[in-house]
Design a protein around this motif. Structure first.
Motif, mmCIF file in Angstrom:
data_model
loop_
_atom_site.group_PDB
_atom_site.id
_atom_site.type_symbol
_atom_site.label_atom_id
_atom_site.label_comp_id
_atom_site.label_asym_id
_atom_site.label_seq_id
_atom_site.Cartn_x
_atom_site.Cartn_y
_atom_site.Cartn_z
ATOM 1 N N ALA A 1 80.023 88.412 54.719
ATOM 2 C CA ALA A 1 81.303 89.002 55.198
ATOM 3 C C ALA A 1 82.366 88.835 54.160
ATOM 4 N N LEU A 2 83.382 89.739 54.186
ATOM 5 C CA LEU A 2 84.789 89.364 53.679
ATOM 6 C C LEU A 2 85.758 88.891 54.492
ATOM 7 N N VAL A 3 86.137 87.599 54.306
ATOM 8 C CA VAL A 3 87.092 87.008 55.407
ATOM 9 C C VAL A 3 88.533 87.020 54.674
ATOM 10 N N SER A 4 89.518 87.273 55.575
ATOM 11 C CA SER A 4 90.840 87.198 55.019
ATOM 12 C C SER A 4 91.281 85.692 54.622
ATOM 13 N N ARG A 5 91.948 85.525 53.383
ATOM 14 C CA ARG A 5 92.377 84.253 53.079
ATOM 15 C C ARG A 5 93.655 83.797 53.754
#
Length: 268
Positions: free
Chosen positions: A246-250
């Motif tokens: 998954a790409l998770v917002s920082r």
């Protein structure tokens, strides 16, 4: 032309398997992604199930619509459930003419699943050399597992074949629409997120997780990953755990902002 090629090579060499093998002595893994993930597996699965359950419910009520209309419906579900909508368009990175992922509408909150990285999952020692040639979309996980996110050529044929092989009756256990301009699951565009630069800092981070065998069966057709190799030992439903990313917002990401990641594999 030469400068553009150099910039593209510098950006994508971390995904080129032969180059990684050649430089294996100096390869390092960015420890931040290993020890301090932005989200744990339970939270990622919760967010994913919440969104896919709503998506499945809406699509089930609109069986007769075309794929482009399904994509429009999916974007609306994404806006309602997640608070934002994504789109692919030309990246604003200097020297690159490729595509990127932008926030089309809404605002991405911090610590939120923004996208999934689609493709065929290759475990250690499974053959990937031929598929990796001229392929900018091979993602390397921390433990050496690879995900081939290319949607054309040999990679496309392998993915489609594996999904058809793993189907249960008439039900597919994997999404095929991510290889089209109108993916049914709008999260399945993570392979188009570009690597960050000094000018454009990363605003999303890769987090590896496992989709368990008891993941809701009706939602598996929206998952954009499939194993390369068939398996011999099945559970009661014939489904095995599946590696995904998954790409998770920082941080909070506003509308019209492009998504930038930080590739996990680094070479000195």
């Amino acid at each position: 032309m030469t400068n553009r090629v150099r910039l593209r090579w510098k950006s994508y060499r971390q995904r080129f398997v032969p180059w990684l093998m050649w430089n294996w002595r100096t390869r390092q893994i960015r420890k931040a992604n290993v020890s301090e993930p932005l989200l744990g597996e339970d939270e990622i699965l919760y967010q994913l199930k919440t969104f896919l359950t709503s998506l499945h419910s809406k699509i089930a009520d609109r069986q007769s619509v075309g794929q482009s209309s399904v994509a429009t419906l999916s974007d609306q579900v994404m806006k309602d459930v997640c608070g934002f909508v994504l789109e692919r368009r030309d990246s604003k990175l200097p020297g690159l003419s490729g595509r990127g992922v932008f926030v089309k509408d809404g605002i991405v909150p911090a610590r939120n699943v923004v996208a999934l990285y689609p493709g065929t999952v290759y475990m250690l020692f499974e053959p990937l050399l031929v598929q990796s040639i001229s392929n900018q979309f091979v993602f390397r996980c921390v433990d050496g597992v690879h995900i081939d996110g290319k949607d054309r050529g040999l990679s496309r044929m392998i993915y489609k074949s594996c999904v058809q092989r793993e189907r249960v009756g008439t039900t597919l256990i994997g999404d095929l629409s991510w290889m089209t301009p109108h993916p049914t699951n709008p999260l399945n565009i993570g392979q188009y997120v570009n690597n960050h630069t000094k000018e454009f800092e990363p605003n999303v981070e890769y987090v590896e997780f496992t989709i368990p065998s008891d993941f809701p069966f009706q939602l598996r057709k929206y998952v954009p990953n499939i194993h390369f190799s068939p398996h011999d030992v099945l559970d009661n439903e014939g489904i095995r755990p599946l590696r995904s990313v998954a790409l998770v917002s920082r941080k909070l990401i506003p509308v019209n902002e492009e998504l930038y990641s930080s590739y996990i594999t680094l070479v000195k």
